[in-house]
Design a protein around this motif. Structure first.
Motif, PDB file in Angstrom:
ATOM      1  N   ALA A  88      41.515  31.369  54.511  1.00 55.00           N
ATOM      2  CA  ALA A  88      40.243  31.842  53.997  1.00 55.00           C
ATOM      3  C   ALA A  88      40.292  31.850  52.468  1.00 55.00           C
ATOM      4  O   ALA A  88      41.327  32.115  51.868  1.00 55.00           O
ATOM      5  CB  ALA A  88      39.963  33.246  54.528  1.00 55.00           C
ATOM      6  N   ALA A  89      39.155  31.556  51.850  1.00 53.64           N
ATOM      7  CA  ALA A  89      39.096  31.503  50.392  1.00 53.64           C
ATOM      8  C   ALA A  89      39.347  32.881  49.803  1.00 53.64           C
ATOM      9  O   ALA A  89      38.825  33.887  50.294  1.00 53.64           O
ATOM     10  CB  ALA A  89      37.734  30.982  49.950  1.00 53.64           C
ATOM     11  N   VAL A  90      40.155  32.920  48.743  1.00 51.73           N
ATOM     12  CA  VAL A  90      40.442  34.167  48.051  1.00 51.73           C
ATOM     13  C   VAL A  90      39.578  34.220  46.805  1.00 51.73           C
ATOM     14  O   VAL A  90      39.543  33.274  46.017  1.00 51.73           O
ATOM     15  CB  VAL A  90      41.937  34.258  47.679  1.00 51.73           C
ATOM     16  N   ALA A  91      38.880  35.318  46.625  1.00 51.58           N
ATOM     17  CA  ALA A  91      38.011  35.448  45.462  1.00 51.58           C
ATOM     18  C   ALA A  91      38.838  35.394  44.177  1.00 51.58           C
ATOM     19  O   ALA A  91      39.894  36.019  44.089  1.00 51.58           O
ATOM     20  CB  ALA A  91      37.246  36.766  45.531  1.00 51.58           C
ATOM     21  N   PRO A  92      38.388  34.625  43.168  1.00 47.91           N
ATOM     22  CA  PRO A  92      39.143  34.546  41.912  1.00 47.91           C
ATOM     23  C   PRO A  92      39.164  35.886  41.188  1.00 47.91           C
ATOM     24  O   PRO A  92      38.247  36.704  41.336  1.00 47.91           O
ATOM     25  CB  PRO A  92      38.376  33.491  41.100  1.00 47.91           C
TER      26      PRO A  92
END
Length: 352
Positions: free
Chosen positions: A37-41
């Motif tokens: 899952a994409a990790v928020a920057p």
């Protein structure tokens, strides 16, 4: 019979529940292994004492090249009139990091509000003390600046520090010139063109644009720290850490991972700059930074290229030179012992 029927129904529901749980577990496992899952920057606010100024160019260029994003950082660049104002933004917690001059790290240690530099972008100060053509021939040396109106970005800025040092070095008092805040870009050019100030500590591309508009032979130069020769002449050293990224010592300690990512992005940018022409660098920058004269902007970058740090390292002899300069005109710094190892670190550069 009813009892058996109920037990059968319960068994069916139990099997369905187990199947659902297994499905969820497998889905999460596959997601973790195959398509995470994409990790928020991580958001980082950087205060910059004048975005168009070439001394801070790597800060913007790293963003334009996408290097911050590749490190998982969402960098928000926030412009201030000068490095001193950017420092105020840090103290007010309006930014997390400052793209400013290293001398503020020494100043803040003297004020018992320590900040720490963690990557170097500029190994020469790259500022010019120049005389306005409107001043005529009455100012030919730094000693002639006594009583003159001299522009700096803002009082308390690195340009102000340099002016005070040069005055003292040439036999005057640090306050012998009348300081005027003129900013670092278009406003500085206007102040020199109009004669509102007799001289000014200027930064490219503003200085080069002034020469272009008024004629290089009409703009007298009293000090030029854009080259190794100029740095040796004024400071007696071959390197003088100038533009750096710094933050509060506590922030750097708590956010080593983020500081390391910022450092990596800047070092990659410095490496990219070495491998590309001034024109290619200029093409990557916001067009408005050229102030309507792209050719002069390119020439300014060409002249500045050697001033950028090759690897982001802050050298101890350079830090000592900065401390020595500040001691000559700052009473608060001269009367205390400065612990230079607390004002900068090469930890993150060494990890790359």
């Amino acid at each position: 019979m009813t009892s058996g029927f109920l037990r059968g129904r319960m068994f069916v529901h139990l099997r369905r529940l187990v199947a659902a749980v297994v499905t969820v577990v497998l889905t999460v496992s596959v997601g973790a292994c195959g398509a995470p899952a994409a990790v928020a920057p991580t958001t980082v606010r950087i205060g910059v004492g004048g975005l168009p100024l070439l001394v801070y160019l790597p800060t913007t260029l790293a963003q334009r090249l996408g290097y911050y994003a590749e490190e998982g950082l969402d960098v928000r660049l926030q412009e201030y009139q000068s490095g001193a104002k950017a420092l105020e933004g840090l103290q007010a917690q309006n930014v997390d990091v400052v793209s400013g001059y290293y001398d503020h790290a020494i100043q803040m240690q003297a004020n018992k509000r320590p900040v720490k530099a963690f990557v170097n972008m500029l190994r020469y100060p790259s500022v010019v003390l120049a005389v306005s053509p409107k001043a005529g021939k009455r100012i030919t040396t730094i000693a002639d600046l006594k009583g003159a109106k001299v522009g700096v970005t803002t009082p308390g800025s690195s340009s102000d520090f340099l002016l005070k040092y040069l005055l003292v070095r040439n036999g005057l008092k640090a306050d012998d010139a009348v300081v005027h805040a003129i900013g670092g870009d278009a406003s500085a050019i206007t102040a020199m063109e109009s004669g509102r100030v007799d001289a000014a500590v200027m930064i490219d591309p503003a200085f080069s644009l002034l020469q272009k508009r008024m004629g290089a032979d009409r703009v007298r130069v009293l000090s030029d720290t854009r080259t190794a020769e100029g740095v040796r002449e004024d400071f007696g050293v071959s390197t003088y850490p100038a533009a750096v990224l710094y933050s509060g010592t506590d922030w750097v300690s708590r956010n080593g991972r983020v500081a390391g990512k910022l450092t990596k992005a800047i070092v990659r940018t410095l490496d990219w700059m070495r491998k590309h022409t001034a024109a290619e660098i200029a093409e990557r920058m916001p067009r408005e930074y050229a102030a309507g004269d792209f050719d002069t902007y390119v020439q300014s970058i060409e002249h500045a290229k050697d001033a950028y740090s090759p690897d982001g390292t802050i050298h101890t002899d350079g830090a000592e030179a900065v401390s020595g300069v500040l001691r000559q005109f700052s009473a608060e710094i001269s009367r205390i012992s400065i612990s230079l190892e607390d004002t900068f670190t090469n930890e993150f550069v060494n990890q790359i």
